[in-house]
Motif scaffolding. Structure first.
Motif, PDB file in Angstrom:
ATOM      1  N   THR A 195       0.083   7.875  14.261  1.00  0.00           N
ATOM      2  CA  THR A 195      -0.443   9.262  14.962  1.00  0.00           C
ATOM      3  C   THR A 195      -0.968   8.462  16.364  1.00  0.00           C
ATOM      4  O   THR A 195      -1.240   9.518  17.102  1.00  0.00           O
ATOM      5  N   GLY A 196      -1.141   7.326  16.582  1.00  0.00           N
ATOM      6  CA  GLY A 196      -1.785   6.846  17.864  1.00  0.00           C
ATOM      7  C   GLY A 196      -3.312   6.952  17.731  1.00  0.00           C
ATOM      8  O   GLY A 196      -3.978   6.456  18.814  1.00  0.00           O
ATOM      9  N   SER A 197      -3.888   7.548  16.494  1.00  0.00           N
ATOM     10  CA  SER A 197      -5.353   7.509  16.428  1.00  0.00           C
ATOM     11  C   SER A 197      -5.822   6.278  15.561  1.00  0.00           C
ATOM     12  O   SER A 197      -5.288   6.204  14.612  1.00  0.00           O
ATOM     13  N   ASP A 198      -6.952   5.796  15.827  1.00  0.00           N
ATOM     14  CA  ASP A 198      -7.552   4.549  15.392  1.00  0.00           C
ATOM     15  C   ASP A 198      -8.884   5.326  14.689  1.00  0.00           C
ATOM     16  O   ASP A 198      -9.701   5.659  15.257  1.00  0.00           O
ATOM     17  N   PRO A 199      -8.703   5.320  13.308  1.00  0.00           N
ATOM     18  CA  PRO A 199     -10.044   5.937  12.426  1.00  0.00           C
ATOM     19  C   PRO A 199     -11.089   4.977  12.444  1.00  0.00           C
ATOM     20  O   PRO A 199     -12.184   5.198  11.975  1.00  0.00           O
ATOM     21  N   GLN A 200     -10.822   3.780  12.571  1.00  0.00           N
ATOM     22  CA  GLN A 200     -12.001   2.585  12.616  1.00  0.00           C
ATOM     23  C   GLN A 200     -12.723   2.425  11.178  1.00  0.00           C
ATOM     24  O   GLN A 200     -13.974   2.348  11.245  1.00  0.00           O
ATOM     25  N   SER A 201     -11.934   2.651  10.230  1.00  0.00           N
ATOM     26  CA  SER A 201     -12.511   2.596   8.993  1.00  0.00           C
ATOM     27  C   SER A 201     -12.988   1.162   8.632  1.00  0.00           C
ATOM     28  O   SER A 201     -13.859   1.007   7.446  1.00  0.00           O
ATOM     29  N   LEU A 202     -12.158   0.147   9.037  1.00  0.00           N
ATOM     30  CA  LEU A 202     -12.738  -1.158   8.949  1.00  0.00           C
ATOM     31  C   LEU A 202     -13.843  -1.555  10.185  1.00  0.00           C
ATOM     32  O   LEU A 202     -13.348  -1.800  11.340  1.00  0.00           O
ATOM     33  N   SER A 203     -14.858  -1.762   9.772  1.00  0.00           N
ATOM     34  CA  SER A 203     -16.012  -2.053  10.459  1.00  0.00           C
ATOM     35  C   SER A 203     -17.261  -2.608   9.639  1.00  0.00           C
ATOM     36  O   SER A 203     -17.231  -2.556   8.206  1.00  0.00           O
ATOM     37  N   GLU A 205     -19.813  -1.290   8.846  1.00  0.00           N
ATOM     38  CA  GLU A 205     -20.590  -0.283   8.294  1.00  0.00           C
ATOM     39  C   GLU A 205     -19.778   0.004   6.974  1.00  0.00           C
ATOM     40  O   GLU A 205     -20.146   0.843   6.194  1.00  0.00           O
ATOM     41  N   MET A 206     -18.378  -0.337   7.023  1.00  0.00           N
ATOM     42  CA  MET A 206     -17.626   0.404   5.968  1.00  0.00           C
ATOM     43  C   MET A 206     -17.613   1.637   5.586  1.00  0.00           C
ATOM     44  O   MET A 206     -18.144   2.027   4.391  1.00  0.00           O
ATOM     45  N   PRO A 207     -17.526   2.745   6.580  1.00  0.00           N
ATOM     46  CA  PRO A 207     -17.889   4.125   6.220  1.00  0.00           C
ATOM     47  C   PRO A 207     -16.739   4.784   5.356  1.00  0.00           C
ATOM     48  O   PRO A 207     -15.948   4.167   5.105  1.00  0.00           O
ATOM     49  N   ASP A 208     -17.280   5.484   4.700  1.00  0.00           N
ATOM     50  CA  ASP A 208     -16.687   6.220   3.826  1.00  0.00           C
ATOM     51  C   ASP A 208     -15.735   7.441   4.761  1.00  0.00           C
ATOM     52  O   ASP A 208     -16.190   7.924   5.598  1.00  0.00           O
ATOM     53  N   VAL A 209     -14.450   7.364   4.380  1.00  0.00           N
ATOM     54  CA  VAL A 209     -13.484   8.217   5.372  1.00  0.00           C
ATOM     55  C   VAL A 209     -12.878   9.152   4.516  1.00  0.00           C
ATOM     56  O   VAL A 209     -12.393   8.918   3.351  1.00  0.00           O
ATOM     57  N   GLU A 210     -13.098  10.621   4.837  1.00  0.00           N
ATOM     58  CA  GLU A 210     -12.635  11.655   4.215  1.00  0.00           C
ATOM     59  C   GLU A 210     -11.006  11.641   3.876  1.00  0.00           C
ATOM     60  O   GLU A 210     -10.441  11.860   2.738  1.00  0.00           O
ATOM     61  N   PHE A 211     -10.437  11.200   4.942  1.00  0.00           N
ATOM     62  CA  PHE A 211      -8.703  11.031   4.934  1.00  0.00           C
ATOM     63  C   PHE A 211      -8.364   9.997   3.792  1.00  0.00           C
ATOM     64  O   PHE A 211      -7.467  10.303   2.942  1.00  0.00           O
ATOM     65  N   ASP A 255      -4.050  19.046   5.048  1.00  0.00           N
ATOM     66  CA  ASP A 255      -3.446  19.918   5.899  1.00  0.00           C
ATOM     67  C   ASP A 255      -4.473  20.065   7.251  1.00  0.00           C
ATOM     68  O   ASP A 255      -3.835  20.099   8.216  1.00  0.00           O
ATOM     69  N   ARG A 256      -5.655  20.152   6.925  1.00  0.00           N
ATOM     70  CA  ARG A 256      -6.660  19.961   7.892  1.00  0.00           C
ATOM     71  C   ARG A 256      -6.582  19.055   8.881  1.00  0.00           C
ATOM     72  O   ARG A 256      -6.694  19.274  10.091  1.00  0.00           O
ATOM     73  N   ILE A 257      -6.627  17.848   8.250  1.00  0.00           N
ATOM     74  CA  ILE A 257      -6.704  16.648   9.334  1.00  0.00           C
ATOM     75  C   ILE A 257      -5.419  16.365  10.086  1.00  0.00           C
ATOM     76  O   ILE A 257      -5.558  15.898  11.331  1.00  0.00           O
ATOM     77  N   CYS A 258      -4.343  16.530   9.526  1.00  0.00           N
ATOM     78  CA  CYS A 258      -3.028  16.515   9.947  1.00  0.00           C
ATOM     79  C   CYS A 258      -2.828  17.342  11.158  1.00  0.00           C
ATOM     80  O   CYS A 258      -2.117  17.298  12.230  1.00  0.00           O
ATOM     81  N   ALA A 259      -3.382  18.701  10.871  1.00  0.00           N
ATOM     82  CA  ALA A 259      -3.149  19.608  11.988  1.00  0.00           C
ATOM     83  C   ALA A 259      -4.024  19.245  13.163  1.00  0.00           C
ATOM     84  O   ALA A 259      -3.448  19.469  14.250  1.00  0.00           O
ATOM     85  N   LYS A 260      -5.205  18.479  12.924  1.00  0.00           N
ATOM     86  CA  LYS A 260      -5.928  18.193  14.303  1.00  0.00           C
ATOM     87  C   LYS A 260      -5.084  16.998  15.104  1.00  0.00           C
ATOM     88  O   LYS A 260      -4.690  17.007  16.393  1.00  0.00           O
ATOM     89  N   PHE A 261      -4.265  16.147  14.378  1.00  0.00           N
ATOM     90  CA  PHE A 261      -3.481  15.041  15.124  1.00  0.00           C
ATOM     91  C   PHE A 261      -2.280  15.789  15.391  1.00  0.00           C
ATOM     92  O   PHE A 261      -1.806  15.419  16.649  1.00  0.00           O
TER      93      PHE A 261
END
Length: 527
Positions: A195-203, A205-211, A255-261
């Protein structure tokens, strides 16, 4: 007729629940010792379903049955449930199903229904739709520009996030779950490539990511649908209960997250003033979503780049393919290295031998993409060790097929149209009659030829990248990515398994480790 069908299904469910609670739940030790370490019983009404429930978490029992059944075993499901399955790990059967008689064996409507949360994904499509999806995907995956783009994403993520994070973990003596780290790393890399978008789940903080959670829940629900009667998960789906509730929520998140991308990418393309069908064949520094939005529909008539659902399904399927398989393979590879220090030493020696003399670390290299590829191609033993890890612990542990027409397999088994065939890939890698008496051993040397090159094994024996026309288009890219990651880790860190940590598989859609891979890191210093 409908009433009697429901009545029979209810009786089957009632009997199964009684059996499961009183025998398996209350007397699981006795069951394991007596009933399921011999040939599975074909119970009245229940068929062999109790054995399948036990096998789901004890794959060694299933392997024993397959060895005793001459590599092919007919599983009898509960009455009225259409759950009869043919299990086979016979390479001749596999070649017949996946290659020589490919056109007769499809994923089928039942599998598409089981995997419906992913939509019309490439891995559960058939016929012309699958051909269109595969041909269009191959254009990108085989294009040097996209490969360079993906490797640029990988090396940047390693340099800017992964290694600094490891450095901090090693300094603080933090216990790290490598499985979680690899899944986050590959999720970030894959999402940028798609998608060209970086979710930065690796950090740090190791954040919880809904996707990410939605992919986990979707995968669990698909695995669940394989081991319970169809009418039961259908009922749970209608009522929004259990795993089906999680599946519904996961699909809504997709559906919701992909629609944003998709919306953001269309806006980006419009702002750049790029014609809708222009530049698609180039692939230079484009992510998958950009490529598919600008797709030439004249070449791929069944694909619909103007349809947001098509784009949604494309995003989801490529994340599944890129994230889960590679991260799972890396996790098992390092788990096996922790138990085989001699193999780790050989890999390190091979890396150091082939590293240019002007550098002491791969991070210091002023290499071109060609130099990097040439270096990785010299790492034959590393390649063999990765293959060996995937032989024993294939990222996708089983394959499912259904014949359009009745057939007879090379083993002599008669197959009726629309029946279900399961190829348990995990079991295939452990068949002594296929791989020899040392089949259960982690032995990279089995992949090295007498001349020191890679030994070829038929894909009907080694199914980590599938076989026949459906062979993984991203195989080369996946191997390059894994080698790059392994080299960076082994050049910079020693990894030690936490004392007492138990490594065992969790059989789901992907073959994850049940308890993760908990390790400590120590920084390596080179002279």
């Amino acid at each position: 007729m409908a009433f009697f069908g429901l009545f029979e299904a209810s009786i089957s469910l009632f009997c199964f629940l009684i059996f499961y609670y009183f025998l398996i739940k209350k007397h699981s030790g006795y069951i394991k010792k007596t009933l399921f370490q011999s040939y599975p019983w074909d119970w009245p009404v229940l068929g062999m379903l109790p054995a399948l429930v036990m096998w789901f978490n004890r794959m060694e029992d299933a392997i024993w049955i397959l060895e005793k059944s001459n590599l092919t075993f007919l599983f009898k499901g509960p009455w009225f449930t259409r759950m009869d399955l043919l299990f086979t790990v016979d390479p001749a059967n596999i070649h017949h199903i996946l290659s020589s008689n490919f056109s007769n064996y499809i994923k089928g409507p039942e599998m598409r229904e089981i995997f419906d949360v992913y939509g019309d994904a490439i891995f559960n499509s058939d016929g012309e739709l699958w051909k269109n999806l595969r041909m269009s995907s191959q254009v990108m995956l085989n294009h040097q520009g996209f490969q360079n783009y993906t490797m640029s994403i990988t090396t940047s993520k390693l340099k800017d996030v992964f290694l600094p994070l490891f450095s901090r973990f090693s300094e603080e003596g933090t216990v790290v779950d490598l499985q979680d780290v690899f899944r986050r790393l590959m999720f970030d890399i894959t999402l940028v490539a798609v998608t060209g978008s970086d979710p930065q789940s690796l950090s740090i903080e190791m954040p919880d990511v809904e996707f990410v959670k939605s992919f986990v829940d979707a995968g669990d629900s698909v695995a669940y649908r394989h081991v319970i009667p169809r009418f039961l998960w259908k009922l749970q789906n209608r009522m929004g209960l259990g795993q089906e509730k999680k599946r519904i929520e996961a699909g809504a998140t997709f559906d919701r997250i992909c629609a944003k991308f998709i919306f953001a990418k269309r806006q980006e393309i419009r702002s750049q003033g790029i014609d809708h069908d222009h530049g698609h064949s180039n692939g230079e520094c484009e992510d998958f979503l950009t490529y598919f939005i600008k797709l030439d529909t004249g070449k791929y008539k069944l694909l619909k780049p103007n349809d947001d659902k098509f784009l949604r399904d494309t995003i989801v399927s490529f994340i599944v393919a890129g994230r889960d398989t590679t991260s799972t393979a890396l996790t098992w590879f390092f788990g096996l290295l922790s138990e085989n220090p001699n193999v780790e030493a050989k890999i390190r020696h091979e890396i150091n031998t082939n590293l240019p003399k002007t550098t002491t670390s791969t991070q210091e290299r002023p290499w071109s993409a060609t130099d990097h590829t040439e270096f990785l191609n010299k790492l034959v033993y590393l390649h063999a060790a990765l293959y060996e890890a995937m032989r024993l612990y294939p990222p996708i542990p089983f394959e499912r097929k259904s014949p359009i027409k009745s057939d007879v397999l090379p083993s002599g088994h008669k197959i009726s149209a629309n029946s279900n065939i399961i190829i348990p890939i995990y079991a295939l890698g452990r068949m002594k009659s296929v791989w020899g008496e040392d089949a259960w051993e982690f032995k990279p040397e089995r992949w090295i030829s007498e001349t020191g090159g890679l030994r070829h094994e038929p894909s009907s024996k080694f199914l980590a990248f599938h076989s026949g026309p459906r062979t993984c288009s991203g195989k080369h890219l996946a191997m390059t990515t894994m080698k790059t990651i392994v080299v960076e880790i082994l050049q910079n860190y020693d990894i030690k398994l936490v004392k007492g940590h138990k490594i065992e598989p969790k059989p789901r859609l992907s073959l994850h480790m049940k308890h993760g891979l908990r390790v400590t890191l120590t920084k390596r210093f080179t002279a």
